[in-house]
Design a protein around this motif. Structure first.
Motif, mmCIF file in Angstrom:
data_model
loop_
_atom_site.group_PDB
_atom_site.id
_atom_site.type_symbol
_atom_site.label_atom_id
_atom_site.label_comp_id
_atom_site.label_asym_id
_atom_site.label_seq_id
_atom_site.Cartn_x
_atom_site.Cartn_y
_atom_site.Cartn_z
ATOM 1 N N ASN A 166 -40.004 6.142 28.456
ATOM 2 C CA ASN A 166 -41.144 6.098 27.775
ATOM 3 C C ASN A 166 -41.614 7.381 27.591
ATOM 4 O O ASN A 166 -42.985 7.965 27.530
ATOM 5 N N TYR A 167 -40.866 8.421 27.290
ATOM 6 C CA TYR A 167 -40.915 9.792 26.870
ATOM 7 C C TYR A 167 -41.608 10.652 28.004
ATOM 8 O O TYR A 167 -41.846 11.733 27.713
ATOM 9 N N CYS B 117 -35.213 9.423 26.092
ATOM 10 C CA CYS B 117 -36.916 9.584 25.597
ATOM 11 C C CYS B 117 -37.422 7.998 25.827
ATOM 12 O O CYS B 117 -38.335 7.559 26.248
ATOM 13 N N GLU B 118 -36.743 7.246 24.658
ATOM 14 C CA GLU B 118 -37.031 5.709 24.596
ATOM 15 C C GLU B 118 -37.143 5.169 25.800
ATOM 16 O O GLU B 118 -37.991 4.128 26.195
ATOM 17 N N ARG C 127 -37.532 4.498 16.668
ATOM 18 C CA ARG C 127 -39.267 4.751 17.079
ATOM 19 C C ARG C 127 -40.026 4.401 15.880
ATOM 20 O O ARG C 127 -40.554 5.308 15.306
ATOM 21 N N ILE D 146 -44.383 13.337 22.228
ATOM 22 C CA ILE D 146 -43.231 13.684 23.219
ATOM 23 C C ILE D 146 -43.942 15.056 24.049
ATOM 24 O O ILE D 146 -43.795 14.843 25.224
ATOM 25 N N HIS E 131 -44.735 14.918 27.834
ATOM 26 C CA HIS E 131 -43.910 15.867 28.862
ATOM 27 C C HIS E 131 -44.979 16.656 29.599
ATOM 28 O O HIS E 131 -44.990 16.715 30.663
ATOM 29 N N HIS F 127 -34.516 14.273 22.934
ATOM 30 C CA HIS F 127 -35.980 14.251 22.306
ATOM 31 C C HIS F 127 -35.704 14.024 20.609
ATOM 32 O O HIS F 127 -36.641 13.650 19.799
#
Length: 518
Positions: free
Chosen positions: A180-181, A176-177, A40, A53, A57, A28
């Protein structure tokens, strides 16, 4: 049989959280400004990145789902507790290269329900921070981990590489990347099957051995461990009602702040719903009380006796006697309070666990056989705790013998937490005024006219109180209590000049004059 280099945590997760989804995600990098420049560019700053993020989530992970973070969670450790409080799920951390292993126990205190220092397994799924490929990591055991994985014909879910592509199966990049988080669903825990021969917690040999271990290795008082287990179990029983109930009193000061005192009771308030009848409110109160009472009775070697049941309060006594004859006693109270007394900002929601589980969370093999209590409950804020204790010190009749202990408690809470949480005097005064009105109305409801007369006679030992508290709190309290034009003293004067029968109506009027939207 050759032992594995990986700890399989599936059974542990099943026992802690039966019939739940399991999600994973990695890297993250909360509060890491450079990650925006390198990986990012869609974010303008860390604030925007963090909020996005967390939002993604919570769109995926629900309140009771399980999520395992595969490392590099946050670059500012001081903000981890706040971040986790905003994110749904039962949260676990597998340490990455930017997570400091020497802070393992600190991470546990910040809100993670479990910490893994090495790669783990969930059945046939291998979870790691680094991809399980040679030359990805210089760790001393990494070659052995890679060798075992290569012989398994399994899948490795990993992080660390961000958007770098290392190929297809058996590797799945959950940075994450790459996702797509959104946390990735990898399975479910088994449904809980209860049997009559399930281990009994308090009187079993295993529990006795754990108490000995705690006393010897952790220097914890077994009495505290047992008492806390009992109260944690009761909190778990009322967790389904957390939106309409909250915890206050002496024991929650231990649960919230780690403050050990002479606590003997757990108090639960049920917020009075003015949109339904008094009879329905009482019925809801009884429901909360009964579910806790029935759940508590299932624990072996705990005896309960119902002491008193009133229209506004239910009390039962808990008594545990161990094999050596030592007795542990506590009381569980539940009562109704007026809706208008409280605001959403008066509460904090907390996920918690017993002292036993908290202490042993890094030695999970010791507690695998037990169903340990976990809870989600609402507690008063630090402002609320300080207001409650101050009003007790100044106005509670028959409280003389406990005043020294309460003063000590107040000073501890303020010096440890209050100096940071109380931003200005008006916030503290606002909650003190509302709680003062709440207390007066409560005394009227229970026909405690002598307590109201005691309050109306005026402040007692105010100067002694002022001289005993920290200087910064003293300045705030002087503005509230010694200024004749303060809101608190204006309300106090109005209350003290009315008749006993006028209190309910006047209390409602006064609450409305200071009510605002959150």
């Amino acid at each position: 049989m050759i032992s594995s280099h990986y700890k399989d945590v599936y059974n542990i997760l099943c026992k802690r959280h039966p019939n739940k989804k399991i999600y994973i995600i990695s890297d993250h990098h909360f509060y890491h400004s450079n990650i925006i420049r390198y990986q990012r560019p869609e974010f303008s700053d860390v604030k925007e990145m963090n909020e996005y993020i967390i939002g993604m989530h919570n769109r995926v992970v629900k309140e009771d789902d399980i999520v395992i973070f595969l490392g590099d969670f946050s670059f500012k450790k001081s903000f981890i507790k706040d971040l986790l409080a905003q994110m749904n799920g039962h949260k676990y951390l597998l340490l990455g290269n930017h997570d400091e292993e020497n802070l393992t126990h600190c991470y546990g205190n910040l809100g993670f329900e479990g910490i893994f220092t090495n790669p783990i397994k969930i059945n046939d799924k291998f979870l790691s921070h680094y991809p399980l490929r040679e030359n990805e990591c210089d760790g001393i055991n990494f070659k052995a981990l890679v060798k075992e994985f290569n012989s398994s014909n399994a899948i490795n879910y990993h992080g660390h590489i961000h958007t770098r592509n290392i190929g297809e199966n058996p590797f799945v990049n959950v940075c994450c990347e790459a996702q797509n988080y959104k946390p990735l669903l990898i399975g479910y825990t088994e449904k809980l099957v209860r049997t009559n021969d399930s281990p009994l917690v308090i009187n079993s040999q295993h529990f006795e051995s754990i108490l000995k271990y705690l006393k010897k290795e952790k220097q914890l008082d077994p009495n505290l461990v047992i008492s806390d287990y009992i109260y944690s179990m009761l909190l778990e029983a009322i967790t389904p009602y957390e939106n309409s109930s909250f915890i206050y009193g002496s024991f929650p000061l231990y649960k919230k702040y780690g403050y050990i005192s002479n606590f003997s009771d757990l108090d639960v308030c049920l917020v009075y719903n003015e949109n339904i009848s008094r009879g329905k409110n009482k019925s809801l109160l009884k429901e909360v009380f009964d579910i806790a009472f029935e759940d508590a009775k299932k624990v072996d070697n705990l005896n309960f006796s119902l002491d008193k049941r009133m229209s506004n309060m239910c009390i039962f006594e808990l008594l545990y006697t161990n094999k050596n004859g030592n007795r542990y006693r506590g009381y569980y109270d539940t009562n109704l309070v007026p809706l208008d007394t409280y605001r959403n900002s008066d509460f904090v929601t907390t996920y918690g666990c017993s002292t036993l589980e908290s202490t042993l969370k890094y030695e999970m093999d010791l507690i695998n056989d037990f169903k340990l209590p976990r809870y989600k409950s609402r507690f008063l804020t630090t402002n609320g705790d300080i207001a409650n204790i101050t009003l007790q010190l100044l106005f509670q009749q028959g409280f003389t013998e406990k005043k020294a202990l309460s003063l000590k408690k107040l000073i501890y809470i303020y010096r440890t937490y209050g100096e940071h949480d109380i931003s200005n005097v008006s916030d503290l005064e606002d909650i003190m005024v509302r709680f003062f009105i709440r207390n007066i109305v409560f005394f009227h409801t229970t026909r405690r006219s002598k307590d109201i007369e005691y309050i109306n006679e005026g402040y007692r030992n105010l100067d002694d109180f002022m001289n005993a508290i920290p200087s910064t709190l003293k300045l705030q309290m002087e503005e509230i209590l010694k200024n004749p034009y303060s809101l608190f003293n204006i309300i106090y004067k109005e209350i003290s000049e009315i008749s006993f029968d006028e209190i309910p109506k006047k209390g409602k009027e006064l609450i409305k004059t200071i009510k605002y939207e959150n």
